[in-house]
Enzyme design. Structure first.
Site, mmCIF file in Angstrom:
data_model
loop_
_atom_site.group_PDB
_atom_site.id
_atom_site.type_symbol
_atom_site.label_atom_id
_atom_site.label_comp_id
_atom_site.label_asym_id
_atom_site.label_seq_id
_atom_site.Cartn_x
_atom_site.Cartn_y
_atom_site.Cartn_z
ATOM 1 N N LYS A 59 -20.075 29.418 -28.100
ATOM 2 C CA LYS A 59 -20.448 28.692 -26.834
ATOM 3 C C LYS A 59 -19.304 29.179 -25.702
ATOM 4 O O LYS A 59 -18.279 29.741 -25.803
ATOM 5 C CB LYS A 59 -19.881 27.107 -26.919
ATOM 6 C CG LYS A 59 -20.981 26.581 -27.832
ATOM 7 C CD LYS A 59 -22.024 26.090 -27.272
ATOM 8 C CE LYS A 59 -21.930 24.895 -26.505
ATOM 9 N NZ LYS A 59 -23.350 24.377 -25.920
ATOM 10 N N LYS B 94 -7.983 3.372 2.460
ATOM 11 C CA LYS B 94 -7.407 4.880 2.213
ATOM 12 C C LYS B 94 -7.469 5.745 0.778
ATOM 13 O O LYS B 94 -8.328 6.822 0.814
ATOM 14 C CB LYS B 94 -5.954 4.564 2.335
ATOM 15 C CG LYS B 94 -5.669 4.486 3.767
ATOM 16 C CD LYS B 94 -4.317 3.635 3.894
ATOM 17 C CE LYS B 94 -4.262 2.917 4.915
ATOM 18 N NZ LYS B 94 -5.138 1.878 4.921
ATOM 19 N N SER C 229 0.856 -1.293 0.149
ATOM 20 C CA SER C 229 -0.015 0.144 0.098
ATOM 21 C C SER C 229 0.691 1.242 -0.035
ATOM 22 O O SER C 229 0.314 2.393 0.218
ATOM 23 C CB SER C 229 -0.790 0.009 1.333
ATOM 24 O OG SER C 229 -0.017 -0.092 2.478
ATOM 25 N N THR D 249 -41.282 26.241 -7.885
ATOM 26 C CA THR D 249 -41.564 24.739 -7.308
ATOM 27 C C THR D 249 -41.794 23.762 -8.356
ATOM 28 O O THR D 249 -42.502 24.381 -9.427
ATOM 29 C CB THR D 249 -42.883 24.550 -6.319
ATOM 30 O OG1 THR D 249 -43.869 25.097 -6.962
ATOM 31 C CG2 THR D 249 -42.513 25.344 -4.831
ATOM 32 N N HIS D 250 -41.523 22.566 -8.607
ATOM 33 C CA HIS D 250 -41.290 21.631 -9.684
ATOM 34 C C HIS D 250 -40.826 22.310 -11.153
ATOM 35 O O HIS D 250 -41.154 22.067 -12.143
ATOM 36 C CB HIS D 250 -43.080 21.282 -10.026
ATOM 37 C CG HIS D 250 -43.627 21.048 -8.760
ATOM 38 N ND1 HIS D 250 -43.767 19.591 -8.533
ATOM 39 C CD2 HIS D 250 -44.551 21.588 -7.874
ATOM 40 C CE1 HIS D 250 -44.671 19.618 -7.413
ATOM 41 N NE2 HIS D 250 -45.145 20.780 -6.966
ATOM 42 N N GLN E 11 -7.036 -2.241 4.036
ATOM 43 C CA GLN E 11 -6.180 -1.448 3.317
ATOM 44 C C GLN E 11 -6.677 -0.623 2.246
ATOM 45 O O GLN E 11 -6.520 0.417 1.682
ATOM 46 C CB GLN E 11 -5.299 -2.403 2.898
ATOM 47 C CG GLN E 11 -4.050 -1.623 2.215
ATOM 48 C CD GLN E 11 -2.718 -2.602 2.076
ATOM 49 O OE1 GLN E 11 -2.292 -2.773 3.045
ATOM 50 N NE2 GLN E 11 -2.491 -2.938 0.801
HETATM 51 N N1 ARG Z 1 -1.387 -1.218 5.091
HETATM 52 C C1 ARG Z 1 -1.817 -1.889 6.134
HETATM 53 C C2 ARG Z 1 -3.305 -1.255 6.006
HETATM 54 O O1 ARG Z 1 -3.359 -0.238 5.192
HETATM 55 C C3 ARG Z 1 -1.547 -1.711 7.391
HETATM 56 C C4 ARG Z 1 -1.977 -2.696 8.532
HETATM 57 C C5 ARG Z 1 -1.524 -4.004 8.148
HETATM 58 N N2 ARG Z 1 -1.482 -4.964 9.168
HETATM 59 C C6 ARG Z 1 -1.294 -6.435 8.911
HETATM 60 N N3 ARG Z 1 -1.845 -7.168 10.095
HETATM 61 N N4 ARG Z 1 -1.258 -6.762 7.710
HETATM 62 O O2 ARG Z 1 -4.488 -1.456 6.672
#
Ligand code: ARG
Length: 465
Positions: A289, A331, A29, A161-162, A328
């Protein structure tokens, strides 16, 4: 990302064979979570400080760790740090660099901790800051709306409205509706932050740790309101991220609706506003335009923000306790949500002063759609006609107006009296747009003096004396 000679894995003890090269890249990651580096270092410094306070590390070890981590932060910020996919994620890249820099003390940093509580802590620290940044960006947009609303407190706009002409409102009143929605968005995010700002550290992998840690101290060092109550919950749930995404989605839904109005209003068919050139683009083929790209793009970005909410809900829905690698995947959607939200809010706040009202077009449109029909009904009620009968009478007058191509205010007194004998010469005050606006004179109403009062109260809320 260079991996010429792959560094040793920090968890390689029980393994005999190297990781499959594709699996290594597939499970890593670091490419995206390196963005958390500052929070990872902040969390580690607090953890080491607490460990030393408890006698688990010596003061000298703590000092070496803190200095080492600060050096690493500087290296990352000056671009002098090589991230390694073989080291999987931001946590192991930094820990490994620390050990390389300071030796044995670096290997002690992970005492009483796991990447599971570490990553949950990092995201919460990061999100806490981003929520505050987003709340400030909302505030900036709200201030721009207040300024504009003040300028347009008396500007007549047909209210819909509408999407059919309903009753006249002022453009200032209309802008203040958006202000209120954004105020709830700002509150929602503050409320969400109270649940984000709870500390997972100390939960370790899932069950807590055997070391005599002081979680209150770590929480205090990191500015968390408290340590999480349950270790299993602390490492596994991402409901705080989902809640943030839900708040972000509601906020984007508001920006998208607002964008939609700006797009419709700037069309030739409406012609209520013109956006300054700096917020529009042209067409490569059609020379005439001028396209409202900025609001269109914000309306479009709403899709990905909603998508991330559904993505996170789905990510969580089948996970047994406690931590699973699935997490993971939390993120990238969060990062994307934050980036697009901040971008949309910034450009929106910049754009509000660039909304040029075409007041004549607004007024003309308000005059065309029998916007004062309700006022005539209310007038008749004032003369003693029951509301339902008044509604019927005015409906007939409107039908006549449609056939004749004339607004109620353009009919003679005699013509109006054919619908009701209760109508007198004073009716024409009621039928003006200004009269209609001024009559809605209560808190929350569109009378210009009420709009000004609402703006004053809004300023009080934003900048309490
Ligand atoms: N890169 C992992 C995440 O984003 C970190 C935690 C990983 N923990 C594990 N036991 N593999 O969640």
């Amino acid at each position: 990302m260079s991996d010429s000679h792959a560094p040793a894995k920090l968890w390689s003890g029980r393994f005999n064979e190297p990781t499959d090269a594709f699996v290594e890249a597939f499970t890593a990651s670091v490419e995206f979570d390196q963005r958390l580096y500052r929070y990872d270092i902040q969390g580690s410094i607090a953890h080491a400080t607490m460990l030393a306070g408890q006698g688990i590390l010596s003061d000298a070890e703590r000092d070496a760790i803190v200095q080492g981590l600060e050096q690493i932060r500087k290296r990352i910020e000056s671009g002098d740090f090589t991230w390694s996919v073989a080291l999987e994620d931001v946590h192991m890249n930094i820990e490994s660099a620390l050990t390389e820099a300071i030796g044995n003390a670096g290997k002690k940093l992970h005492t009483g901790r796991s990447r599971n509580d570490q990553v949950a802590t990092d995201i919460r620290l990061w999100l806490r800051d981003e929520i505050e940044a987003i709340r400030s960006a909302i505030l900036r947009l709200q201030s721009a709306l207040l300024e504009k609303a003040e300028l347009e407190a008396e500007t007549v706009l047909p209210g819909f409205t509408h999407l059919q002409t309903a009753q006249p409102v002022t453009f200032g009143h209309h802008l203040m509706a958006w202000f209120e929605m954004l105020e709830r968005d700002r509150e929602r995010l503050a409320d969400c932050n109270s649940r984000v700002n709870v500390m997972p550290l100390g939960a370790a992998a899932l069950a807590g740790t055997t070391y005599p840690i002081d979680r209150h101290r770590t929480a205090q060092l990191l500015g968390f309101s408290r340590p999480a109550e349950n270790s299993l919950d602390a490492v596994s749930d991402r409901d705080f991220a989902i809640e943030f995404s839900a708040s972000a989605s509601i906020l984007m839904m508001h920006l998208s609706r607002f964008s939609e109005e700006l797009i419709i209003w700037s069309s030739a068919q409406f012609g209520f506003i013109e956006l300054s050139d700096s917020f529009c683009t042209g067409s490569s083929i059609m020379p005439q335009k001028k396209n409202p790209d900025v609001p269109e793009l914000i309306r479009g970005k709403t899709g990905r923000i909603f998508g991330h909410l559904i993505g996170l809900l789905t990510l969580m829905k089948s996970q047994p306790l406690a931590y699973n690698k699935d997490n993971q995947e939390d993120k990238e959607p969060l990062f994307d949500t934050v980036d697009n939200l901040k971008g949309s809010l910034k450009v929106f706040a910049d754009m509000v002063p660039a909304i040029n009202c075409r007041k004549e077009a607004m007024r003309q449109a308000a005059q065309q759609g029998f916007a004062t029909a309700t006022d005539l009904a209310d007038y008749l009620v004032g003369k003693g006609t029951p509301f339902r009968d008044a509604h019927e009478v005015v409906g007939k007058a409107v039908a006549f107006g449609i056939a004749e191509g004339r607004d109620l205010s353009e009919m003679s007194l005699q013509e109006l009296q054919t619908f009701s004998q209760e109508i007198n010469a004073d009716v024409f005050e009621t039928l003006t747009l200004e009269g209609s606006l001024a009559a809605r004179d209560h808190i929350g109403g569109t009378a210009p003096n009420q709009v000004r009062a609402a703006i004053a109260r809004a300023r009080e809320r934003l900048e309490p004396a």
